[in-house]
Design an enzyme around this catalytic site. Structure first.
Site, PDB file in Angstrom:
ATOM      1  N   CYS A  13       0.867  -1.182   0.000  1.00 26.83           N
ATOM      2  CA  CYS A  13       0.000   0.000   0.000  1.00 26.83           C
ATOM      3  C   CYS A  13       0.904   1.232   0.000  1.00 26.83           C
ATOM      4  CB  CYS A  13      -0.956  -0.040   1.196  1.00 26.83           C
ATOM      5  SG  CYS A  13      -0.168  -0.136   2.821  1.00 26.83           S
TER       6      CYS A  13
HETATM    7  C1  RB5 Z   1      -3.788   5.351   1.138  1.00 33.20           C
HETATM    8  O1  RB5 Z   1      -5.075   4.870   1.214  1.00 33.20           O
HETATM    9  C2  RB5 Z   1      -2.974   4.892   2.326  1.00 33.20           C
HETATM   10  O2  RB5 Z   1      -3.639   5.199   3.514  1.00 33.20           O
HETATM   11  C3  RB5 Z   1      -2.728   3.396   2.275  1.00 33.20           C
HETATM   12  O3  RB5 Z   1      -2.205   3.041   1.050  1.00 33.20           O
HETATM   13  C4  RB5 Z   1      -1.759   2.873   3.302  1.00 33.20           C
HETATM   14  O4  RB5 Z   1      -0.573   3.597   3.306  1.00 33.20           O
HETATM   15  C5  RB5 Z   1      -2.264   2.607   4.647  1.00 33.20           C
HETATM   16  O5  RB5 Z   1      -1.571   2.125   5.535  1.00 33.20           O
END
Ligand code: RB5
Length: 153
Positions: free
Chosen positions: A66
């Site tokens: 993420c």
């Molecule tokens: C973006 O939604 C961000 O919050 C996600 O990709 C992540 O970094 C969460 O931990």
């Protein structure tokens, strides 16, 4: 070894880089691509889906990415029997397997560059749980996890 990968909207580029990298090395990897089944899917459900694949034994290892790797690690660790850690360095990636016996590695596209990410994944895939002094520690984690998920027992 069956490996799966997935990401949220913040890590699509890194997911492609890692898939291409592993495929170029002849390593079979499945893109779960949860977002294609649900438009606007958020990282918790994407990461949960990947962790469930590990829990059910459909895959042995998972790469969950993420923006930071944090959310993906948090949600994976909420699935019983699944262990995940954020790794943005090679040493941690090796220890995640060798000491912690975790099946899921997480990373953040907003944190790490593609070349280091590839090196980290190579190190992680090349490492296995070493047992020894780590065995009672991992077992204690499993015991405490059981207590937490099944407080009545
Ligand atoms: C973006 O939604 C961000 O919050 C996600 O990709 C992540 O970094 C969460 O931990």
């Amino acid at each position: 070894m069956k490996i799966c990968i997935d990401c949220d909207d913040a890590a699509a580029n890194l997911k492609k880089v890692l898939i291409d990298h592993l495929k170029s090395k002849g390593i079979d990897i499945t893109d779960l691509n949860y977002s294609s089944t649900k438009e606007g899917a958020l990282y918790p459900e994407i990461g949960y889906n990947l962790a469930k694949q590990i829990q059910t034994g459909k895959y042995d290892r998972g790469i969950s990415i993420c923006g930071t790797g944090l959310g993906m690690a948090m949600i994976a660790n909420k699935v019983e029997g699944v262990y995940a850690g954020v790794c943005h360095d090679v040493f941690s990636a090796e220890r995640l397997r060798k000491s912690n016996d975790a099946q899921v590695i997480t990373m953040g596209e907003r944190v790490i560059g593609p070349e280091l990410a590839k090196t980290i994944i190579d190190a992680w895939l090349g490492s296995e749980f070493q047992g020894g002094g780590s065995t009672p520690k991992v077992q204690q984690m499993r015991d405490l996890e059981k207590k937490s998920f099944h407080p009545e027992k």
